[in-house]
Structure formats: C-alpha cells, structure tokens
Design a protein around this motif. Structure first.
Motif, mmCIF file in Angstrom:
data_model
loop_
_atom_site.group_PDB
_atom_site.id
_atom_site.type_symbol
_atom_site.label_atom_id
_atom_site.label_comp_id
_atom_site.label_asym_id
_atom_site.label_seq_id
_atom_site.Cartn_x
_atom_site.Cartn_y
_atom_site.Cartn_z
ATOM 1 N N VAL A 1 1.832 28.141 -47.619
ATOM 2 C CA VAL A 1 0.616 27.509 -47.109
ATOM 3 C C VAL A 1 0.879 26.029 -46.887
ATOM 4 N N SER A 2 0.634 25.563 -45.663
ATOM 5 C CA SER A 2 0.842 24.148 -45.338
ATOM 6 C C SER A 2 0.037 23.791 -44.094
ATOM 7 N N GLU A 3 0.211 22.549 -43.688
ATOM 8 C CA GLU A 3 -0.436 22.121 -42.453
ATOM 9 C C GLU A 3 0.276 22.735 -41.246
ATOM 10 N N THR A 4 1.565 22.444 -41.089
ATOM 11 C CA THR A 4 2.294 22.925 -39.907
ATOM 12 C C THR A 4 3.706 23.428 -40.207
ATOM 13 N N CYS B 1 2.123 26.732 -52.201
ATOM 14 C CA CYS B 1 1.374 25.688 -51.497
ATOM 15 C C CYS B 1 2.260 24.454 -51.356
ATOM 16 N N THR B 2 2.260 23.907 -50.156
ATOM 17 C CA THR B 2 3.017 22.697 -49.897
ATOM 18 C C THR B 2 2.248 21.850 -48.899
ATOM 19 N N SER B 3 2.840 20.753 -48.519
ATOM 20 C CA SER B 3 2.292 19.925 -47.443
ATOM 21 C C SER B 3 3.458 19.526 -46.551
ATOM 22 N N ASP B 4 3.146 19.109 -45.364
ATOM 23 C CA ASP B 4 4.206 18.709 -44.450
ATOM 24 C C ASP B 4 5.072 17.604 -45.054
ATOM 25 N N ALA B 5 4.463 16.735 -45.827
ATOM 26 C CA ALA B 5 5.193 15.621 -46.434
ATOM 27 C C ALA B 5 6.207 16.080 -47.478
#
Length: 169
Positions: free
Chosen positions: A39-42, A9-13
């Motif tokens: 898994v992330s936003e984009t 799990c990550t995020s774009d940031a």
C-alpha cells in the motif's frame, strides 16, 4: 497461511526500504501468506517469488484511506500489517504465529496480537494477553501485528495518518 493476508504499508518517500524488506521476507518467511498487498501512493514494486499486489491510491489520500481501500480488496478474515521498515532478522516462528491465529479464531474478542519478537514469551498465557503490557504508550500501534480485519475496519478513520491512528485509536 490461506487464512491470512499480508499488508505492507509504505510511502513513496520510503521506497528504498522495499528491496531489503522483501529480500529478507523472502529469505526468512517460507510459509508466508500467498498474497502480499503493498500500500502506497504510487510505488510499484515486484520481487521474484513473491505475489505482491501493488495498491496505489495517490498522494491525495491519507494513510488510513489507502489502508481502508486495500482492505476492501481482501477476503481473508485475518491480516498481518507491517510497515516497510520492520525487517526480518531471522526465521519467522511459524508455530507461534499459528498459535496466535488459533487464539483469535477461538476468541472473537481479540482484535489483534502484536508479532514482534519481544512479545513471543508473553503470548503463551492466553488469558493474560491484554494484561501483559501490550498497550503501553498507545492503545494501537503500527507495529507488526496479526489483525482481525473486521476489528481493524472499526478502528480506522479515513481522515487519519498513521500517527493519528496510533494516538486516537
């Protein structure tokens, strides 16, 4: 490792952590699961030699919603969840991981087992798994853990971010 999928799990940031994360994963975990779900936003990320399945759901979805949607794609009974900043700093102790998997296969009451190095010495006494300080500050943490998919689905609430997931359990 056919019985286990890996979810990162990550995020774009936090996408700058992906290159070192996957480089270290490739170097230190030779017998890793075949499928790695990012898994992330984009964020789209690829790493030579790794089968990374990019699971993007947009910024309008919570951390838990993205994880729930990813779990729908996975057919293994067990998963390992990691955040992108849990860097491997040495060889994965495959024998210990397989022992944890065996414990979970033999006892359906075990929802998850944390896989951080400091807990390896406490996994050995099977009957004491839940009594050895695994649940200290929070009942659930987003630290690297082996999960029974069915149990994780029961804990997740689509409205929660990762911190709410830890606090509310």
């Amino acid at each position: 490792m056919e019985e286990i999928s890996l979810i990162v799990c990550t995020s774009d940031a936090r996408k700058t952590a992906l290159k070192p994360y996957f480089s270290l994963l490739s170097k230190y975990w030779k017998e890793r699961p075949d499928n790695i779900y990012l898994v992330s936003e984009t964020v789209q990320y690829h790493h030579e030699g790794l089968n990374i399945i990019n699971c993007n759901y947009g910024k309008e979805h919570t951390w838990s919603e993205r994880l729930l949607k990813t779990l729908e794609k996975i057919d293994t009974e067990f998963i390992i969840i990691s955040l992108e900043d849990y860097f491997l700093l040495g060889e994965v102790k495959q024998d210990k991981l397989e022992k944890c998997l065996t414990y979970m296969q033999e006892d359906e009451k075990i929802a998850s087992i944390r896989l951080l190095w400091q807990y390896y010495d406490k996994v050995e006494p099977y009957k004491n798994l839940s009594d050895e300080g695994f649940f200290r500050v929070r009942r659930i943490e987003t630290q690297v853990a082996l999960w029974r998919k069915k149990a994780l689905l029961e804990f997740l609430d689509a409205s929660e971010n990762a911190w709410d997931f830890e606090i509310n359990a």
